[in-house]
Design an enzyme around this catalytic site. Structure first.
Site, PDB file in Angstrom:
ATOM      1  N   HIS A 122      -2.664   6.878  -0.547  1.00  0.00           N
ATOM      2  CA  HIS A 122      -3.682   7.370   0.385  1.00  0.00           C
ATOM      3  C   HIS A 122      -3.153   7.910   1.715  1.00  0.00           C
ATOM      4  O   HIS A 122      -3.843   7.847   2.727  1.00  0.00           O
ATOM      5  CB  HIS A 122      -4.718   6.268   0.654  1.00  0.00           C
TER       6      HIS A 122
ATOM      7  N   HIS B 191       0.863  -1.186   0.000  1.00  0.00           N
ATOM      8  CA  HIS B 191       0.000   0.000   0.000  1.00  0.00           C
ATOM      9  C   HIS B 191       0.900   1.237   0.000  1.00  0.00           C
ATOM     10  O   HIS B 191       1.390   1.682   1.035  1.00  0.00           O
ATOM     11  CB  HIS B 191      -0.902  -0.005   1.234  1.00  0.00           C
TER      12      HIS B 191
ATOM     13  N   TYR C 263      -0.917   6.921   3.781  1.00  0.00           N
ATOM     14  CA  TYR C 263      -0.355   6.014   4.772  1.00  0.00           C
ATOM     15  C   TYR C 263       1.174   6.067   4.698  1.00  0.00           C
ATOM     16  O   TYR C 263       1.745   6.845   3.951  1.00  0.00           O
ATOM     17  CB  TYR C 263      -0.939   4.618   4.585  1.00  0.00           C
TER      18      TYR C 263
END
Length: 369
Positions: free
Chosen positions: A187, A184, A189
Site C-alpha cells: 500500500h 506491512h 508505505y
C-alpha cells in the site's frame, strides 16, 4: 454422509491449520484495519482489548498497523510499539484475546512518504526512498484532509537503523504477548515504496534494479526473523494496488523476485492483496498463482472475499487462509455467521470507519445471541 473431500469443500474455512508454533481454529483471519482510535502517546485504544477479543472467533486476528518508531507515523491516532507504555497497553489487548481462545499477530508499519510532518518528531519531513511527494492526502486535526508532505530521501547510512526499528518492534510485540508479527509491505508505505520505481529513484544499493529495490524489504524481514523466528514472522504484499500513489510498470517480475527471496527466509505466511485494495480485483493483469508456486508456507489472500469465494479459494488450493476486512468490523462473530449461514450486519450509517470515540461503531456491532 459425504466423502472427506466433500466435507473439506463444505467446511473449508473451518478446518484448523498449523501456523508456525500455533494452531489456528479455522482458515479465517481478521485483516489489519486502521481505525484511528489510538489514545494519547499512541497507545492502543482503551476499548481495543474488547474490540479484538470480540473477534477472536476467527483463526487469526491481525491487529491494526502499528508504528515501529516515532518517525514511522503518518496518520492521526495510530498506535505504536516502540515505548514501554505502548508495550504495556498492547499486553492488555493480547491478554483479552487469548482469554477468549484467540490468536493474534500485529502488523508492523512505517508509513514512509505517506503522511505529514505534523506527526514527525520536531516537525521534520517524513522519510522515504526518494524525495518524491505522494499524490495523496492525510487527515490533520484542525486542518482536515491536507496533501502529504514532501518527504526527504533516507541516507544510505540511515537504513540499517530503520531496519533495526522493525527488529526491535518485533521483539516488543512478543513481549506484549502477540503470537507473531506481520510486516506491512504493501500500500505504498515505506517497505512497498522501496520496491516501486514510482517512489524509488535511488542510485545506491537500494535503487535501480529489481534486486536493489527489494533489498530493504528483505533486510527488514531477515532482521525480524532473526529477532523472533521465522515461525512468528509474516509479511503483507499488494502487487498491483495503486493506493497511496503506488506505481510500478512491471510488477510481475518484481514480486516474483520478492517471493522467491522470501522463500529462502521462509516467513510463516505471506498475505497477498489481490487487485486494487478495497476496490476492483481485476484492475491490472497479474498472475498470483505464479507467486504462490514460489512459496511453500501458508498463503493468505485478501480483498473483497465473500464466504463463497473464500471456500472456493481454499478448497481449490489457491489459498490456505483468507482475511476479511470491513466484514470483520461490522460482524464481530463473522466466523459463526459464515459457519451457520446467518445474515451479516449492515454498517452503521452514523459511525465513521476512521476515528470516533467510545463504543459506537467500534465495539457495539451486535453478535448473534
Amino acid at each position: 454422509m459425504g466423502t472427506p473431500t466433500d466435507t473439506f469443500i463444505t467446511d473449508a474455512l473451518f478446518q484448523p491449520i498449523k501456523l508456525g508454533r500455533i494452531t489456528l481454529a479455522n482458515r479465517m483471519a481478521m485483516a489489519p484495519l486502521t481505525r484511528n482510535r489510538a489514545d494519547k502517546g499512541n497507545l492502543p485504544a482503551v476499548l481495543a482489548g474488547e474490540y479484538y477479543s470480540q473477534r477472536a472467533g476467527v483463526g487469526l486476528v491481525i491487529a491494526e498497523a502499528t508504528q515501529v518508531s516515532a518517525t514511522a507515523q503518518g496518520y492521526d491516532a495510530t498506535p505504536g510499539l516502540h515505548t514501554p507504555e505502548q508495550i504495556a497497553g498492547w499486553k492488555k489487548v493480547t491478554d483479552e484475546v487469548h482469554a477468549k481462545g484467540g490468536k493474534i499477530f500485529v502488523q508492523l508499519w512505517h508509513t514512509g512518504r505517506i503522511g505529514h510532518s505534523v506527526f514527525q518528531p520536531d516537525g521534520q519531513k517524513p522519510q522515504a526512498p526518494s524525495a518524491i511527494t505522494a499524490n495523496g492526502k492525510t487527515f490533520v486535526v484542525g486542518q482536515g484532509f491536507v496533501p502529504t508532505t514532501e518527504p526527504r530521501a533516507i541516507e544510505t547510512h540511515e537504513i540499517a537503523g530503520i531496519v533495526n526499528d522493525f527488529r526491535t518492534a518485533a521483539g516488543n510485540a512478543i513481549q506484549a504477548g502477540f503470537d507473531g508479527v506481520e510486516v506491512h509491505g504493501a500500500h505504498g508505505y515505506l517497505v512497498d515504496a522501496f520496491l516501486r520505481e514510482g517512489s524509488n529513484q535511488r542510485t545506491d544499493a537500494y535503487g535501480g534494479s529489481i534486486e536493489n529495490r527489494a533489498r530493504f524489504l528483505l533486510e527488514v524481514m531477515a532482521a525480524v526473523i532473526a529477532e523472533i523466528g521465522a515461525d512468528r514472522s509474516a509479511i503483507r504484499l499488494s502487487p498491483v494496488s495503486p493506493v497511496n500513489d503506488s506505481v510500478e510498470s512491471n510488477p510481475q517480475p518484481l514480486f516474483e523476485h520478492v517471493v522467491r527471496e522470501l522463500e529462502k527466509l521462509h516467513p510463516v505466511y505471506i498475505h497477498v492483496v489481490e487487485g486494487h485494495t478495497g476496490g476492483p480485483r481485476d484492475n491490472a493483469p497479474f498472475d498470483y498463482e505464479a507467486l504462490h508456486r514460489l512459496y511453500s508456507g501458508v498463503w493468505m489472500l485478501n480483498n473483497g472475499y465473500t464466504k463463497e469465494m473464500a471456500v472456493e479459494a481454499i478448497a481449490s488450493g489457491r489459498a490456505d487462509m483468507v482475511s476479511f476486512g470491513r466484514k470483520m468490523i461490522t460482524n464481530p462473530d463473522l466466523a459463526r455467521r459464515f459457519r451457520e449461514n446467518l445474515p451479516l450486519n449492515a454498517p452503521f450509517k452514523d459511525a465513521p470507519l476512521y476515528g470516533g470515540e467510545g463504543p459506537h461503531g467500534y465495539t457495539d456491532y451486535p453478535s448473534v445471541g
